[in-house]
Design a protein around this motif. Structure first.
Motif, PDB file in Angstrom:
ATOM      1  N   VAL A   1      42.984 -32.227  -4.541  1.00 59.55           N
ATOM      2  CA  VAL A   1      42.709 -33.624  -5.113  1.00 59.55           C
ATOM      3  C   VAL A   1      43.417 -34.756  -4.148  1.00 59.55           C
ATOM      4  O   VAL A   1      42.955 -35.625  -3.791  1.00 59.55           O
ATOM      5  CB  VAL A   1      43.234 -33.570  -6.573  1.00 59.55           C
ATOM      6  N   SER A   2      44.553 -34.364  -3.959  1.00 56.45           N
ATOM      7  CA  SER A   2      45.528 -35.500  -2.923  1.00 56.45           C
ATOM      8  C   SER A   2      44.748 -35.324  -1.662  1.00 56.45           C
ATOM      9  O   SER A   2      44.643 -36.789  -1.195  1.00 56.45           O
ATOM     10  CB  SER A   2      46.920 -35.035  -2.894  1.00 56.45           C
ATOM     11  N   LEU A   3      44.313 -34.395  -1.023  1.00 55.72           N
ATOM     12  CA  LEU A   3      43.640 -34.642   0.194  1.00 55.72           C
ATOM     13  C   LEU A   3      42.320 -35.361  -0.058  1.00 55.72           C
ATOM     14  O   LEU A   3      41.821 -36.035   0.807  1.00 55.72           O
ATOM     15  CB  LEU A   3      43.460 -33.385   0.705  1.00 55.72           C
ATOM     16  N   MET A   4      41.644 -35.004  -1.246  1.00 56.38           N
ATOM     17  CA  MET A   4      40.162 -35.743  -1.228  1.00 56.38           C
ATOM     18  C   MET A   4      40.575 -37.071  -1.534  1.00 56.38           C
ATOM     19  O   MET A   4      39.753 -37.897  -1.098  1.00 56.38           O
ATOM     20  CB  MET A   4      39.476 -35.187  -2.607  1.00 56.38           C
ATOM     21  N   ASN A   5      41.536 -37.615  -2.103  1.00 51.88           N
ATOM     22  CA  ASN A   5      41.825 -39.044  -2.507  1.00 51.88           C
ATOM     23  C   ASN A   5      42.310 -39.644  -0.996  1.00 51.88           C
ATOM     24  O   ASN A   5      41.879 -40.844  -0.982  1.00 51.88           O
ATOM     25  CB  ASN A   5      42.900 -39.219  -3.526  1.00 51.88           C
ATOM     26  N   ALA A   6      42.846 -38.877  -0.409  1.00 53.02           N
ATOM     27  CA  ALA A   6      43.313 -39.429   0.812  1.00 53.02           C
ATOM     28  C   ALA A   6      42.242 -39.929   1.869  1.00 53.02           C
ATOM     29  O   ALA A   6      42.019 -40.708   2.537  1.00 53.02           O
ATOM     30  CB  ALA A   6      44.303 -38.820   1.775  1.00 53.02           C
ATOM     31  N   ASP A   7      41.240 -38.931   1.768  1.00 55.44           N
ATOM     32  CA  ASP A   7      40.009 -39.111   2.520  1.00 55.44           C
ATOM     33  C   ASP A   7      38.989 -40.329   2.114  1.00 55.44           C
ATOM     34  O   ASP A   7      38.035 -40.907   2.652  1.00 55.44           O
ATOM     35  CB  ASP A   7      39.187 -37.785   2.462  1.00 55.44           C
ATOM     36  N   ALA A   8      39.189 -40.795   0.682  1.00 54.90           N
ATOM     37  CA  ALA A   8      38.426 -41.516   0.276  1.00 54.90           C
ATOM     38  C   ALA A   8      38.574 -43.035   0.547  1.00 54.90           C
ATOM     39  O   ALA A   8      39.778 -43.283   1.117  1.00 54.90           O
ATOM     40  CB  ALA A   8      38.352 -41.685  -1.375  1.00 54.90           C
TER      41      ALA A   8
END
Length: 86
Positions: free
Chosen positions: A79-86
């Motif tokens: 989730v942290s990586l997904m939010n960083a990509d967003a």
């Protein structure tokens, strides 16, 4: 009356919900392991009582907790990586 469109469910949102469920299950499992450990401590082995079954059950709880903790930690990282990509 204007109806708002519901926000789309993203992978991060779905995973966040799954994490919350896993964390609740982890807490329940940890409580069960704690109760089992307390029972073992309060009832040590005697000539007429074996604790091997209780210890086996406790080790199964601990193994399940390890599996669940690894899943939660990996999901939180995702989730942290997904939010960083967003």
């Amino acid at each position: 009356m204007t109806m708002e469109k519901p926000s789309p469910i993203t992978a991060a949102t779905a995973l966040t919900r799954a994490i919350a469920w896993e964390q609740e299950a982890f807490a329940r499992d940890a409580e069960m392991a704690a109760r089992t450990a307390a029972h073992i401590a309060a009832n040590p082995p005697t000539a007429g009582r074996s604790v091997s079954g209780d210890l086996t059950r406790l080790s199964q709880y601990v193994a399940d907790l390890l599996r669940r903790a690894a899943k939660i930690e990996a999901s939180l990282e995702a989730v942290s990586l997904m939010n960083a990509d967003a």
